[in-house]
Design a protein around this motif. Sequence first.
Motif, short mmCIF file in Angstrom:
data_model
loop_
_atom_site.label_atom_id
_atom_site.label_comp_id
_atom_site.label_asym_id
_atom_site.label_seq_id
_atom_site.Cartn_x
_atom_site.Cartn_y
_atom_site.Cartn_z
N ASP B 117 0.74 -1.24 0.00
CA ASP B 117 0.13 0.01 -0.08
C ASP B 117 0.76 1.39 0.04
O ASP B 117 0.32 2.31 -0.47
N ASP B 118 1.75 1.24 0.38
CA ASP B 118 3.07 2.40 0.46
C ASP B 118 4.26 1.78 0.34
O ASP B 118 4.98 1.32 0.76
N GLY B 119 4.75 2.54 -0.85
CA GLY B 119 6.06 2.12 -1.46
C GLY B 119 7.45 2.50 -0.57
O GLY B 119 8.46 2.18 -0.91
N ARG B 120 6.81 3.51 0.04
CA ARG B 120 7.93 3.86 1.14
C ARG B 120 8.58 2.73 2.10
O ARG B 120 9.89 2.80 2.54
N LYS B 121 7.42 2.47 2.52
CA LYS B 121 7.60 1.55 3.57
C LYS B 121 8.16 -0.03 3.41
O LYS B 121 7.99 -0.45 2.22
N VAL B 122 8.83 -0.70 4.45
CA VAL B 122 9.20 -2.06 4.08
C VAL B 122 8.41 -2.81 5.27
O VAL B 122 8.26 -2.50 6.42
N ILE B 123 8.27 -4.18 4.87
CA ILE B 123 7.52 -5.01 5.89
C ILE B 123 8.62 -5.99 6.28
O ILE B 123 9.07 -6.66 5.44
N LEU B 124 8.84 -6.14 7.38
CA LEU B 124 9.68 -7.25 8.20
C LEU B 124 8.92 -8.15 9.00
O LEU B 124 8.10 -8.16 9.68
N THR B 125 9.20 -9.75 8.27
CA THR B 125 8.65 -10.91 8.61
C THR B 125 9.64 -11.71 9.27
O THR B 125 10.68 -11.66 8.49
N ALA B 126 9.55 -12.39 10.25
CA ALA B 126 10.32 -13.63 10.43
C ALA B 126 10.10 -14.67 9.52
O ALA B 126 9.21 -14.96 9.12
N SER B 127 11.24 -15.12 9.14
CA SER B 127 11.22 -16.44 8.06
C SER B 127 10.87 -17.64 9.05
O SER B 127 11.02 -17.50 10.16
#
Lengths: 173, 173
Positions: B117-127
Motif C-alpha cells: 500500500d505504501d512504496g516507502r515502507k518495508v515489511i519485516l517478517t520472521a522467516s
Amino acid sequence: MSTSPQPNEQPTGLPAALPAALPAALPALPALPHDSIAELSHDFRLANSRLTRRLRQQRADDELTAGQFSALCSVYSSGPLTLSELSEHERVTPPSMNRTVNALVAAQLVKRENAADDGRKVILTASEAGGALVQETRERRDAWIAQRVMKLSPEQQQVLAEATLIMKELAEN
Amino acid sequence: MSTSPQPNEQPTGLPAALPAALPAALPALPALPHDSIAELSHDFRLANSRLTRRLRQQRADDELTAGQFSALCSVYSSGPLTLSELSEHERVTPPSMNRTVNALVAAQLVKRENAADDGRKVILTASEAGGALVQETRERRDAWIAQRVMKLSPEQQQVLAEATLIMKELAEN
DNA sequence: TATTGTTATACTCTATAACTATA
DNA sequence: TATAGTTATAGAGTATAACAATA
C-alpha cells in the motif's frame, strides 16, 4: 541447543503456574502474567536490555557515556580500585575497561597510579574534578527516570527497590 | 546542571523516607535501603546497565548478539513490522535498526518486503528459519538467568514479574 | 513538502590475542 | 611460571547528517 530446560528441581521452583502457590502475602499486586519461570526470565531479560537502550537515548551530548559514568561512579564510591577490580565490578574484560579508563584519565576525572606494594597493579582514584562531576551530574542524569519513578505508587517503588537488590545480586554471580 | 531535583510535588511522591508511609501491605519484604527517589533511581539505573553487561558476557559465540536476538523476537512475536515500528519498539534510531536488520536478512532469519500500500515502507517478517531459531534458542539463551530466577523465593519472583511490567512501561515512554 | 528508508561516516563498547612488566 | 595491565585489532551498536524514493 542441547541444554535442557531444567524441570523444576529446585526447592523454590514453582510448578509452572505461580499464583496458586503464593502464601497470599502480596494482596496489592496483580496476578503474574507469566506461566513459567522460563517466560518470566525471557520477558525480564528483554525488558532489561530495552530499558538500557531507552536510557541511552536519554543521554545529553555533553555528558559522559553510560559506561564511562558508571565506571566513574564505581571508582568514586567504591574507593580506590585496581583495573581488575573495576572491570569485574562493571562486568567487562580488563582490556575493555582499560579503554574506558583511558578516556576518564584523559579527561582528568580519574587518576591512575602504580601500586606501592605491587608494581604490576594500578590504583584508580577519582580526581577532585571526577568526584565533583559525579555529584553535579548525578541528579541531572537521573532526572528522566526519577521523574517517572516519582509517579509510581509506593508499592511500585517498593517493587523497584526490591528488584534493584535482586538485579545487583544477579549481576554479581 | 540547572535542572532542579523536583522536591516531592507529585501526589505519590514520598517524603524522603519511604517505609513509614507504606500501608503495611508488604510485610515479607525488607525495608528499603534508599533514602530518596533520587537514590533509588540512581541505583536502579546502574543495576540495570550492569545486569545488561552481565547478560552479554553470558552469550555463546555461535548465538546471535543481544540486539539481533531482541529484534528477531520482536519481529517474530509482534508480527510483521515496518522498520520504523521495529526501531521504536527496540528504542534505537532507524539507521541503527537498519544495520541490525541487514544482518538478520543476510542470515535469512527475517524477510524484508516492500509494503503493497505504501512504496516507502518495508515489511519485516520472521522467516520460517527465524521463527524456528527463536523457539530453539530461547531456552538456551535464557538458561543462565532462568536457573537463577528459579532459586529465588516466590516473593522475589513476584517482585521480578512486577518489575518487568514497570520496566516495560518505563522503556515505552 | 513530509515521510520512510537507506547510505555514509564516526565514535563507543566489547571481545580475543598477543605483548610487557612484575611477582 | 603466573599475574596485572596494556596494545593491537576487529566486530557490533549506536548516532547524526545527507540522500533517494514515495506520498
